[in-house]
Design a protein around this motif. Structure first.
Motif, PDB file in Angstrom:
ATOM      1  N   PHE A  64      -4.308   3.346   4.682  1.00 22.17           N
ATOM      2  CA  PHE A  64      -3.173   3.557   3.989  1.00 22.17           C
ATOM      3  C   PHE A  64      -4.352   3.378   3.072  1.00 22.17           C
ATOM      4  N   GLN A  65      -3.686   3.357   1.610  1.00 18.53           N
ATOM      5  CA  GLN A  65      -4.358   3.493   0.143  1.00 18.53           C
ATOM      6  C   GLN A  65      -4.166   1.851  -0.676  1.00 18.53           C
ATOM      7  N   GLY A  94       0.790  -1.140   0.265  1.00 19.44           N
ATOM      8  CA  GLY A  94      -0.054   0.404  -0.340  1.00 19.44           C
ATOM      9  C   GLY A  94       1.580   1.340   0.029  1.00 19.44           C
ATOM     10  N   LEU A  95       0.427   2.697   0.083  1.00 19.79           N
ATOM     11  CA  LEU A  95       0.804   3.435   0.545  1.00 19.79           C
ATOM     12  C   LEU A  95      -0.137   4.890   1.154  1.00 19.79           C
ATOM     13  N   PHE A  96       1.183   5.655   1.269  1.00 18.04           N
ATOM     14  CA  PHE A  96       0.224   6.207   2.599  1.00 18.04           C
ATOM     15  C   PHE A  96       0.054   6.352   3.546  1.00 18.04           C
ATOM     16  N   PHE A 111      -7.461   3.021  -6.633  1.00 19.44           N
ATOM     17  CA  PHE A 111      -6.919   2.518  -5.524  1.00 19.44           C
ATOM     18  C   PHE A 111      -8.360   2.857  -4.132  1.00 19.44           C
ATOM     19  N   GLY A 112      -8.360   1.774  -3.374  1.00 19.40           N
ATOM     20  CA  GLY A 112      -9.231   1.751  -1.860  1.00 19.40           C
ATOM     21  C   GLY A 112      -8.381   2.467  -0.761  1.00 19.40           C
TER      22      GLY A 112
END
Length: 194
Positions: A49-50, A35-37, A60-61
């Motif tokens: 996270f996304q 994931g990211l962020f 993205f979810g």
């Protein structure tokens, strides 16, 4: 304050990963999930996270994952859409609500735009049960962040240039049926029975 959560691109798999690192022992790093962020919950060992549906996908979810003994368990998708990407998730000050941005039909691949045509800011209850839109869909509204007074700041091009804007989400959340009574973030909101 003992650990930091961050994302990094794995060069071999070409996937974004979320890791934690021990502040006192930076060599102690633990893989959590893809994931990211990532953003740590204000008072729990839960990370927001996304994550994309598929590798290379821009749909993205918004997800959460609990950390137990440093390991990621119970990944939970909180907000997603078949035709929008949910990005830039942020916890409310008490961790009961999540703000995020949505981008309709995100373009992937080598010719993908760096800036979408339209994006909106949403608020969703942390369990994903109720959500509401805070912006009108005619501009690019991204990167929501909660302030201690419960307003939400975001970047928008609505004035012709990218600038910082803010919105009080209280009325929209009440209209959507979100139960904010008892939430520490909305402690100063007068209710009818008061």
């Amino acid at each position: 304050g003992e650990h930091i959560v961050y994302s990094r691109l794995n060069q071999r798999s070409e996937r974004w990963e979320i890791w934690t690192v021990n502040v006192d022992r930076p060599a102690v790093q633990t893989f959590v999930t893809f994931g990211l962020f990532p953003e740590w919950h204000p008072s729990e060992d839960t990370v927001l996270f996304q994550r994309s549906r598929e590798r290379g996908d821009r749909y993205f979810g918004v997800w959460t994952i609990k950390l137990v003994d440093g390991q990621g368990v119970e990944p939970t998708e909180v907000f997603s859409s078949p035709d929008m990407a949910a990005i830039n998730p942020a916890w409310s000050p008490d961790g009961e609500f999540i703000a995020c941005a949505t981008v309709q039909h995100p373009v992937a691949g080598p010719f993908a735009q760096s800036k979408p045509d339209f994006a909106d800011v949403w608020v969703v209850r942390r369990d994903g049960g109720v959500r509401t839109n805070l912006t009108n869909g005619y501009h690019v509204n991204l990167m929501p962040a909660w302030a201690p007074d419960n307003s939400i700041f975001f970047i928008s091009d609505r004035g012709g240039f990218d600038n910082v804007w803010s919105v009080d989400p209280t009325q929209a959340m009440l209209a959507a049926g979100m139960n904010i009574q008892g939430s520490e973030s909305f402690a100063n909101v007068p209710f009818e029975d008061e």
